[in-house]
Design an enzyme around this catalytic site. Structure first.
Site, PDB file in Angstrom:
ATOM      1  N   PRO A  94      -7.628  28.927  27.676  1.00  0.00           N
ATOM      2  CA  PRO A  94      -8.456  30.248  28.381  1.00  0.00           C
ATOM      3  C   PRO A  94     -10.072  31.244  27.320  1.00  0.00           C
ATOM      4  O   PRO A  94     -10.958  31.673  28.072  1.00  0.00           O
ATOM      5  CB  PRO A  94      -7.865  31.246  29.275  1.00  0.00           C
ATOM      6  N   GLU A 104       2.516  31.216  25.590  1.00  0.00           N
ATOM      7  CA  GLU A 104       0.947  32.366  25.854  1.00  0.00           C
ATOM      8  C   GLU A 104       0.138  31.512  24.277  1.00  0.00           C
ATOM      9  O   GLU A 104      -0.339  32.180  23.770  1.00  0.00           O
ATOM     10  CB  GLU A 104       1.858  33.623  24.392  1.00  0.00           C
ATOM     11  N   ARG A 159     -15.296   8.526  32.289  1.00  0.00           N
ATOM     12  CA  ARG A 159     -15.957   8.098  33.260  1.00  0.00           C
ATOM     13  C   ARG A 159     -17.349   8.154  32.855  1.00  0.00           C
ATOM     14  O   ARG A 159     -17.423   6.744  33.386  1.00  0.00           O
ATOM     15  CB  ARG A 159     -15.675   8.595  34.648  1.00  0.00           C
ATOM     16  N   ASP A 207     -25.697  11.935  39.119  1.00  0.00           N
ATOM     17  CA  ASP A 207     -24.892  13.298  40.310  1.00  0.00           C
ATOM     18  C   ASP A 207     -25.350  13.991  40.176  1.00  0.00           C
ATOM     19  O   ASP A 207     -25.480  14.499  39.211  1.00  0.00           O
ATOM     20  CB  ASP A 207     -23.434  12.855  40.512  1.00  0.00           C
TER      21      ASP A 207
HETATM   22  C1  JAH Z   1      -2.317  28.340  29.002  1.00  0.00           C
HETATM   23  C2  JAH Z   1      -1.645  27.393  27.307  1.00  0.00           C
HETATM   24  N1  JAH Z   1      -9.719  27.349  31.011  1.00  0.00           N
HETATM   25  C3  JAH Z   1      -8.141  26.602  31.928  1.00  0.00           C
HETATM   26  C4  JAH Z   1      -7.193  27.047  31.317  1.00  0.00           C
HETATM   27  C5  JAH Z   1      -6.636  26.351  29.867  1.00  0.00           C
HETATM   28  C6  JAH Z   1      -5.254  26.328  29.164  1.00  0.00           C
HETATM   29  C7  JAH Z   1      -4.415  27.509  29.471  1.00  0.00           C
HETATM   30  N2  JAH Z   1      -4.332  27.936  30.641  1.00  0.00           N
HETATM   31  C8  JAH Z   1      -6.004  27.974  31.371  1.00  0.00           C
HETATM   32  C9  JAH Z   1      -3.445  27.741  28.913  1.00  0.00           C
HETATM   33  C10 JAH Z   1      -0.924  28.888  28.797  1.00  0.00           C
HETATM   34  C11 JAH Z   1      -0.631  28.108  27.387  1.00  0.00           C
HETATM   35  C12 JAH Z   1      -3.043  26.672  27.667  1.00  0.00           C
END
Ligand code: JAH
Length: 310
Positions: free
Chosen positions: A124, A151, A193, A208
């Site tokens: 994230p 985490e 794709r 698209d």
């Molecule tokens: C959550 C490792 N962009 C969305 C996304 C990508 C990876 C993770 N969460 C959301 C994530 C926990 C551990 C990666």
């Protein structure tokens, strides 16, 4: 426990020297075979999660050999009796962090010294993965996706990998998942794709929403689509689509795309109005004609008097 639940690799052949990137490259040199256009390795503690890669257009492309997938259980490279992959965070705090050692060994095994590869880490906290990113990644010869859980992965893994390969930390959207696996499935589909021959219809891959970045629909999202019957539950298909007047149909579709963009993606509409590069498209803003400006302005995106006069 591990033997019962983690030996499975989602039905994909396990990593072995026989299908390692290095031996494949050597074999191609010997045979003159072009081989797959793209090799994708995925490292995860849930290999079963990637069973969908056997399905549909991507599954068929993999069967033809146009794409090569390797799905690998991270615990292959965890050598303690419990095949541990996580530990408590230094500095305290909730949750667990993925240990660096198994990741380091996995990357050593999958990316031989001197071989070009790009490591992609979904998090994230990454930079946005967009259509432009997919278009860049499909040009690579070897992508390695590392799926974090808990985490996240000890930060030294990405740091050390950068000494040997390109490393991108990417996000597919502003929400938190339980791990990187679904993000890797999403990115894999967006990338694969775009491979020539993977989509049935070559045009539908480019025309698209976010299509290609530079086409006439750059920076616009698609409006509605219709098929038979011409009237369904009292609702008729817009007459112009039945007219056979291709110019009128193209104009109607563009109007609909502009309105849809104004309503659902004000960020994209604002970029169009400002004449800015389209966010995520990897290309410059679409040229707006007077009719475009009228439609956007009626949808609440006003232009200066001079722009409207142009
Ligand atoms: C959550 C490792 N962009 C969305 C996304 C990508 C990876 C993770 N969460 C959301 C994530 C926990 C551990 C990666």
């Amino acid at each position: 426990m591990r033997e019962g639940r983690f030996h499975d690799r989602g039905g994909f052949p396990a990593y072995s020297a026989a299908n390692s990137p290095s031996s494949r490259a050597a074999w191609r040199q010997r045979t003159g075979d072009g081989g797959a256009q793209l090799r994708i390795d995925i490292v995860t503690i849930f290999p079963e999660y990637f069973a969908p890669l056997r399905v549909s257009l991507i599954g068929r492309a993999a069967q033809r050999g146009d794409i090569e997938f390797g799905v690998h259980d991270l615990r292959t490279w965890a050598h303690d009796p419990h095949h541990s992959v996580d530990d408590a965070p230094f500095g305290g705090g909730p949750g667990m962090v993925m240990k660096p050692e198994p990741w380091g060994e996995a990357l050593d095994a999958l990316v031989p010294a001197g071989h070009p590869a790009r490591l992609v880490l979904p998090t994230p906290a990454g930079v946005p993965f967009t259509q432009a990113t997919a278009a860049r990644y499909v040009q690579e010869s070897h992508l390695v996706f590392a799926c974090g859980r808990y985490e996240g992965i000890d930060a030294r893994v990405a740091e050390e990998a950068r000494a040997r390969m390109a490393v991108d930390e990417v996000t597919i959207g502003d929400y938190v998942l339980a791990g990187g696996e679904p993000a890797v499935l999403v990115m894999t589909e967006a990338i694969c794709r775009l491979l020539p021959g993977v989509m049935g219809n070559a045009e539908s891959a480019t025309d698209d929403s976010f299509g290609g970045g530079s086409g006439p629909m750059a920076g616009l999202i698609e409006g509605p689509a219709y098929t038979r019957p011409r009237v369904w539950r009292g609702r008729a298909v817009p007459e112009v689509l039945l007219s056979g007047d291709h110019a009128a149909i193209a104009r109607w579709r563009r109007d609909a795309a502009l309105r849809q963009t104004a309503v659902n993606r004000p960020d994209l509409a604002a970029a169009l109005v400002a004449g800015n590069p389209v966010p995520g498209s990897g290309a410059g803003g679409a040229e707006l004609d007077p009719r475009d400006r009228q439609v956007l302005s009626e949808a609440g995106f006003p232009f200066s008097g001079q722009d409207m006069a142009d």
